[in-house]
Design an enzyme around this catalytic site. Structure first.
Site, PDB file in Angstrom:
ATOM      1  N   ARG A  33       0.776  -1.239   0.000  1.00  0.00           N
ATOM      2  CA  ARG A  33       0.000   0.000   0.000  1.00  0.00           C
ATOM      3  C   ARG A  33       0.809   1.291   0.000  1.00  0.00           C
ATOM      4  O   ARG A  33       0.228   2.372   0.065  1.00  0.00           O
ATOM      5  CB  ARG A  33      -1.000   0.045   1.161  1.00  0.00           C
ATOM      6  CG  ARG A  33      -1.996  -1.059   1.141  1.00  0.00           C
ATOM      7  CD  ARG A  33      -3.171  -0.815   2.015  1.00  0.00           C
ATOM      8  NE  ARG A  33      -2.835  -0.542   3.402  1.00  0.00           N
ATOM      9  CZ  ARG A  33      -3.732  -0.294   4.331  1.00  0.00           C
ATOM     10  NH1 ARG A  33      -5.010  -0.268   4.036  1.00  0.00           N
ATOM     11  NH2 ARG A  33      -3.371  -0.060   5.568  1.00  0.00           N
ATOM     12  N   ASP A  34       2.138   1.227  -0.072  1.00  0.00           N
ATOM     13  CA  ASP A  34       2.915   2.465  -0.096  1.00  0.00           C
ATOM     14  C   ASP A  34       4.180   2.299  -0.931  1.00  0.00           C
ATOM     15  O   ASP A  34       5.266   2.715  -0.535  1.00  0.00           O
ATOM     16  CB  ASP A  34       3.258   2.915   1.320  1.00  0.00           C
ATOM     17  CG  ASP A  34       3.605   4.401   1.397  1.00  0.00           C
ATOM     18  OD1 ASP A  34       3.212   5.170   0.487  1.00  0.00           O
ATOM     19  OD2 ASP A  34       4.269   4.799   2.370  1.00  0.00           O
ATOM     20  N   LEU A  35       4.014   1.700  -2.102  1.00  0.00           N
ATOM     21  CA  LEU A  35       5.144   1.499  -2.992  1.00  0.00           C
ATOM     22  C   LEU A  35       5.502   2.838  -3.626  1.00  0.00           C
ATOM     23  O   LEU A  35       4.663   3.466  -4.290  1.00  0.00           O
ATOM     24  CB  LEU A  35       4.770   0.467  -4.065  1.00  0.00           C
ATOM     25  CG  LEU A  35       5.936  -0.132  -4.822  1.00  0.00           C
ATOM     26  CD1 LEU A  35       6.826  -0.935  -3.871  1.00  0.00           C
ATOM     27  CD2 LEU A  35       5.433  -1.030  -5.916  1.00  0.00           C
ATOM     28  N   THR A  89       0.737   7.079  -0.169  1.00  0.00           N
ATOM     29  CA  THR A  89       1.336   8.339  -0.582  1.00  0.00           C
ATOM     30  C   THR A  89       0.662   8.812  -1.858  1.00  0.00           C
ATOM     31  O   THR A  89       0.632   8.077  -2.854  1.00  0.00           O
ATOM     32  CB  THR A  89       2.853   8.163  -0.802  1.00  0.00           C
ATOM     33  OG1 THR A  89       3.443   7.719   0.422  1.00  0.00           O
ATOM     34  CG2 THR A  89       3.498   9.474  -1.244  1.00  0.00           C
TER      35      THR A  89
END
Length: 167
Positions: free
Chosen positions: A77-79, A115
């Site tokens: 969920r935050d690559l 992000t």
């Protein structure tokens, strides 16, 4: 090999902590800044190899099972470039599973975590996310490597949300 390894989990009184492997190298964010500053494009061969290694790491995370054999359906969920390390041997490591989620775990509906600029449309809308959300993040990272600028440069969250909501 493409996920940062947890070496130990322990507690000191009521404080819990993880001991993780040390990864020597630079973040992809740092490498991109250098390339932009020098005006050097990144070769498609390098972009493809970085993408392949990220895919290997994501596949491992997405296929993870619990000790009793249940499929956890873990989603990062935050690559983004700052969560990817490049070591001197050319190995890419996925870092910071801090907001990752096993899809068997409950979460407050409508929560938006990640992000802006790297999150998938369903994630930006606060909907349930699965592995495709990580693939969207990967695509955003690969775009940034090829273009040397983010997919959504200098956009505010509301503007990005509107762009993602378009058909």
């Amino acid at each position: 090999q493409n996920l940062v390894q947890i070496q130990d989990f322990d507690a000191d009184g009521d404080r819990y902590f993880l001991v993780m492997e040390y990864v020597d190298g630079v973040t992809l964010r740092q490498a991109l800044r250098r390339s932009r500053r020098k005006g050097q494009l990144i070769s498609l061969v390098v972009i493809a190899e970085v993408g392949r290694q990220i895919c290997d790491g994501l596949h491992h995370a997405h296929a993870t099972r619990s000790e009793d054999g249940r499929h956890l359906r873990l989603v990062h969920r935050d690559l983004k470039p700052s969560n990817l390390m490049l070591n001197p041997q050319g190995v890419v490591k996925l870092l910071d599973f801090g907001i990752s989620k096993a899809q068997i775990a409950a979460e407050r509906p409508g929560a938006v975590r990640g992000t802006w600029g790297y999150m998938a449309p369903e994630q930006a809308a606060g909907q349930e996310v699965g592995p495709p959300a990580d693939v969207f993040g990967l695509a955003s990272v690969l775009y940034e490597m090829a273009a040397l600028q983010p997919l959504f440069p200098e956009k505010k969250p509301d503007e990005i949300r509107q762009l993602l909501a378009r058909d």
